[in-house]
Design a protein around this motif. Structure first.
Motif, mmCIF file in Angstrom:
data_model
loop_
_atom_site.group_PDB
_atom_site.id
_atom_site.type_symbol
_atom_site.label_atom_id
_atom_site.label_comp_id
_atom_site.label_asym_id
_atom_site.label_seq_id
_atom_site.Cartn_x
_atom_site.Cartn_y
_atom_site.Cartn_z
ATOM 1 N N THR A 205 61.467 -42.862 -165.643
ATOM 2 C CA THR A 205 60.315 -42.132 -165.130
ATOM 3 C C THR A 205 59.956 -42.676 -163.761
ATOM 4 O O THR A 205 60.237 -43.844 -163.443
ATOM 5 C CB THR A 205 59.113 -42.272 -166.086
ATOM 6 O OG1 THR A 205 57.965 -41.653 -165.501
ATOM 7 C CG2 THR A 205 58.787 -43.728 -166.377
ATOM 8 N N SER A 206 59.328 -41.844 -162.973
ATOM 9 C CA SER A 206 58.888 -42.299 -161.649
ATOM 10 C C SER A 206 57.633 -43.153 -161.723
ATOM 11 O O SER A 206 57.263 -43.801 -160.739
ATOM 12 C CB SER A 206 58.631 -41.088 -160.737
ATOM 13 O OG SER A 206 57.612 -40.267 -161.296
ATOM 14 N N SER B 152 64.213 -46.501 -157.827
ATOM 15 C CA SER B 152 63.296 -45.657 -157.056
ATOM 16 C C SER B 152 61.852 -46.125 -157.148
ATOM 17 O O SER B 152 60.953 -45.462 -156.625
ATOM 18 C CB SER B 152 63.399 -44.215 -157.561
ATOM 19 O OG SER B 152 63.015 -44.140 -158.925
ATOM 20 N N GLY C 115 60.195 -46.604 -160.061
ATOM 21 C CA GLY C 115 59.588 -46.204 -161.326
ATOM 22 C C GLY C 115 59.924 -47.186 -162.433
ATOM 23 O O GLY C 115 60.046 -48.399 -162.182
#
Length: 870
Positions: free
Chosen positions: A171-172, A208, A210
């Motif tokens: 998940t971000s 990223s 997340g």
């Protein structure tokens, strides 16, 4: 048309329902022993009661010389257990003179597997989180506060922003990385008819920025990458996998919702958010720690076939090995030879052995030797190919090391598919009665480390061996005979309730209450003994009657109220089964295993033919009330049958009602055969089919003389004698249908609260039911109508009644009639929604039978949620 003799006998047996299993044996009997929670010493008398284990040991000595029953009387109070009370073959009674464990007159003995937790203090004022100390290292997945189940801390349903990766989910959102004890966090998914659970291995920051939620690799493999799929007779063609998250569970950071808890066993802390009105200074907070409460076991234990590749099998001669035949072989492989004189030897420790082979027109004969002595000649010759046949069955050997030798003597082929070792003498634990006892609080912690690898209906896959197993029960009977539970209560468990396992025979659950279990309510039989030819090694002659089985599957939502695997002569009658997340009852196993190759081909199955036999048959599912089902999963129904029968079985007199989602009301699923299904009432199906025979492998069933409030059905079975149900509208049931309703279930349910789906409530006009609304309804469901003039009538015995409904801006006026006299109107119209509102209440009536009717007069809706009696 009806099996009236059986029905009347069962009604008579259940007439005193209210959990009175007949008069207790007299403690004045010289064979009586008295126990108490604080009992000590060896006197075992009313004046000097002893401990439960002491009485059990003394009962052993009394049985041989007793002229009647041996009675162990339990005085009231709580017997705290950390391990089960165990009974073996040596603790058995005698036919017609059992050893009886019963409640003392007017008292309630409680066998509890929990420790009481006290000393809570508030540690987070913002989230209202309280904390108490518990022993370091304690492990449990359940908590009960004032007799109400708490939920492990869990997040919102269907959390957004999470997607599948090769190792779990990502998940971000970076917030997950702040969660403590990530290895204790569980991902849970409800998918079709399955619930799957896996612990996490870690939560790390993603590239990223997340969060990466890495699932335990072994559990991820079992639930996602390589879900066990041996096919018939162990599972069907559908294979839902863990590919999403319905909710995340068991992180401290998820706490905040009233009624949720988090146990940090390594630190020795229990955290809890109290519900409104709960005072933790005085509340009864129970943490289950015992894995089981009662274990009555005979010998041998569970029997399961081992594959032909087992290391103890020695093949001599020109044997070949075939893997991936897809003809129903155990493990999809066999050893075979075409040369006479070739042999297989198998050395084992035990009292018997069975050899699985294949019958076919090209199979021949073989000589059977035990310890060098020829025992018999067997033949595998038959008119059709049948897989996993017990060609050799040797029992009754002296316990010890033996060698089986099987020598081919004729025919084109000899096949060896597996071996079942009988490790001990066949000696059931027998002639025991448990009466008036409450079994409460137990936990099953294996999923915490291993996950939950679901197959169907509380039958799961062992995460290591990937063979079938089941959720263990708080009350377990292994290889029993003539074991009786009557007037007992099993409730609030992290396990299943009662399990009559390992070919238990002639045993009974009667006039008992099994409620609020994490797993199955009551289970009978096995899934891996389909091939049995030995009567002593079959599940047979068991009965569940006159009992309440409600709220199963409270943790493992694939579990059902009553589950029956392979069995013969099983009677399930006059029970009330309800409030289930999946099916109410699941009867049978094997899918299309017992359907012939032509029928399997007509179904379009991808394999040539996975076909064998089963001993299942002669079962009766009679006069049950099954309601409020399919609250979480789909593709089930009130009563669901599966797999073939070897003899005709009866499905009659049942009232099936209040499907919540994804139902088939009478669901004869894949392979179901030889069912005589008649004189059932289907109501409040909410758009479901009244019966579904969806595929050609369902065959040779007779469906006739049923009643339904919907005409919709599906009949794609083979050789089905089918008659459309008598379709009834607006609750105008004919006399014959109303007689079925009146006779179903265990009789008037105990207690002063009557839910909206109680059989005492009759609905006329156009009504529907709704469940799992999560708006505070009594038992999480209501009946509702939009038709002015539609009415609900309850006939009750007492001196008063209150009508419970919902008030809201879309509700209007309700007419009230008591004993045929109008009592005016009440209004359910309020600006906001309020649940379980008592809009009409009366007391001081003459003791006796009365009738209350509520009628919709105006507004968009009238809801019936229930009644309280006085």
């Amino acid at each position: 048309m009806r099996n009236t003799v059986v029905a009347c006998l069962v009604v008579a047996a259940a007439a005193c329902f209210g959990f009175t299993g007949g008069p207790p044996r007299s403690v004045a009997d010289t064979n009586a022993l008295v126990v108490a929670p604080d009992g000590s010493g060896t006197a075992c008398t009313t004046q000097e009661p002893c401990a439960l284990d002491t009485a059990r040991d003394q009962a052993r000595a009394l049985v041989p010389g007793a002229t009647g029953d041996v009675v162990v009387e339990l005085e009231g109070g709580t017997y705290r257990l950390t391990s089960p009370f165990t009974l073996g073959v040596q603790d058995s009674g005698r036919p017609n003179h059992p050893v009886v464990y019963q409640a003392a007159a007017g008292q309630t003995p409680v066998l509890s597997g929990a420790v009481r937790v006290t000393g809570f203090s508030k540690v987070d004022a913002t989230k209202n989180i309280y904390r108490a100390t518990v022993p370091t290292g304690v492990d449990s997945r359940e908590l009960f506060v004032n007799g109400v189940r708490a939920d492990r801390a869990r997040g919102p349903r269907n959390p957004s922003g999470l997607s599948v990766t090769a190792t779990g989910f990502t998940t971000s959102a970076p917030s997950y990385t702040s969660w403590t004890n990530p290895a204790q966090v569980e991902v849970v998914e409800n998918n079709a008819w399955k619930q799957m659970r896996c612990p996490l291995a870690s939560i790390t920051r993603s590239a990223s920025g997340g969060s990466d939620l890495t699932v335990d690799p072994g559990c991820w493999n079992n639930n996602h990458n390589s879900v066990p799929n041996p096919s018939f007779p162990f599972n069907g063609a559908g294979l839902p996998t863990l590919d999403g998250i319905t909710w995340l569970e068991n992180a401290y950071q998820l706490l905040g919702t009233p009624g949720q808890f988090y146990l940090d066993g390594s630190a020795g802390y229990l955290y809890y958010v109290p519900r409104a009105g709960e005072d933790l200074a005085t509340a009864d907070v129970e943490l289950p720690v015992a894995p089981e409460l009662l274990d009555a076991s005979g010998t041998p234990g569970h029997l399961a076939p081992l594959n032909d590749t087992d290391w103890r099998a020695a093949y001599t001669g020109s044997w070949a090995y075939s893997n991936g035949r897809h003809l129903g072989d155990l493990g999809a492989d066999v050893h075979y030879t075409s040369t006479n004189g070739d042999a297989v030897s198998y050395t084992f420790n035990g009292t018997g052995i069975q050899v699985l082979s294949e019958t076919n027109s090209d199979e021949g004969t073989a000589d059977v030797y035990i310890d060098g002595n020829k025992l018999s000649t067997v033949s595998g010759n038959g008119p059709e190919r049948l897989a996993q046949q017990a060609m050799v069955s040797v029992t009754g050997l002296s316990k010890g090391t033996h060698t089986l030798r099987l020598v081919k003597t004729g025919g084109s082929y000899l096949l060896v598919d597996g071996f079942t070792v009988i490790p001990d003498v066949i000696a059931p634990v027998h002639d025991l009665v448990f009466s008036g006892i409450t079994f409460i609080y137990a936990t099953w912690n294996a999923p915490t480390a291993e996950g939950y690898v679901d197959n169907q209906a509380g039958v799961i896959w062992d995460p290591t061996t990937r063979t079938p197993t089941r959720i263990p029960a708080a009350v377990q009977v292994h290889r029993g005979a003539r074991i009786t539970f009557t007037d007992d209560v099993v409730q609030h468990t992290g396990t299943s309730g009662i399990d009559l396992a390992d070919q238990t025979q002639d045993s009974t659950v009667n006039a008992s209450s099994i409620t609020d279990t994490s797993g199955i309510g009551v289970a009978i039989g096995e899934v891996d003994d389909y091939y049995q030819t030995e009567p002593a090694l079959m599940t047979s002659g068991n009965t569940i009657s006159g009992s309440i089985v409600q709220f199963p599957g409270q943790e493992y939502q694939d579990a059902v109220g009553i589950w029956v695997g392979h069995s013969k002569g099983t009677v399930i009658s006059h029970n009330d089964v309800g409030y289930t997340p999946y099916s109410g009852m699941s009867i049978g196993w094997g899918w299309g295993w017992a359907s012939n190759c032509t029928l399997q081909a007509a179904q379009g199955l991808p394999n040539p033919c996975l076909h064998g036999t089963t001993y299942t048959g002669g079962n009766q599912i009679l006069d049950n009330h099954v309601h409020s089902v399919m609250g979480a999963l789909n593709d089930g129904g009130p009563i669901y049958t599966l797999g073939g029968q070897a003899a005709s079985s009866e499905f009659a007199g049942n009232v099936l009602s209040e499907c919540i989602d994804g139902c088939n009301m009478i669901y004869h699923d894949e392979g179901s055969s030889l069912w005589n299904t008649h004189d059932n009432v289907v109501r409040f199906s909410n758009g479901s089919l009244w019966t579904n025979l969806w595929t050609p492998s369902i065959h040779d069933d007779s469906i006739h003389d049923n009643y339904s409030d919907t005409a919709s059905y599906n009949n794609n079975g083979t050789n089905i004698t089918f008659q459309q149900a008598t379709v009834v509208t607006d609750g105008n049931w004919p006399t014959a249908a109303q007689a079925i309703v009146n006779a179903a279930g265990p009789g008037t349910l105990p207690g002063k609260v009557v839910d909206d789906d109680d059989l005492r409530v009759a609905y006329t006009g156009s009504w529907s039911s709704s469940g799992s609304r999560s708006t505070g309804d009594l038992d999480n469901g209501v009946h509702h109508t939009q038709q002015n003039g539609a009415a609900a009538t309850i006939t009750f015995t007492g001196t008063g009644i209150s009508f419970l409904t919902e008030t809201n801006s879309d509700e209007g006026d309700i007419g009230i009639t008591l004993d045929g006299v109008s009592k005016g109107t009440v209004s359910a119209n309020t600006p906001d929604r309020h649940s379980q509102q008592s809009l009409y209440s009366v007391s001081g009536l003459t003791a006796g039978q009365h009738t209350l009717t509520v009628t919709k007069l105006s507004g968009t809706y009238l809801l019936v949620d229930g009644y309280t009696l006085s």
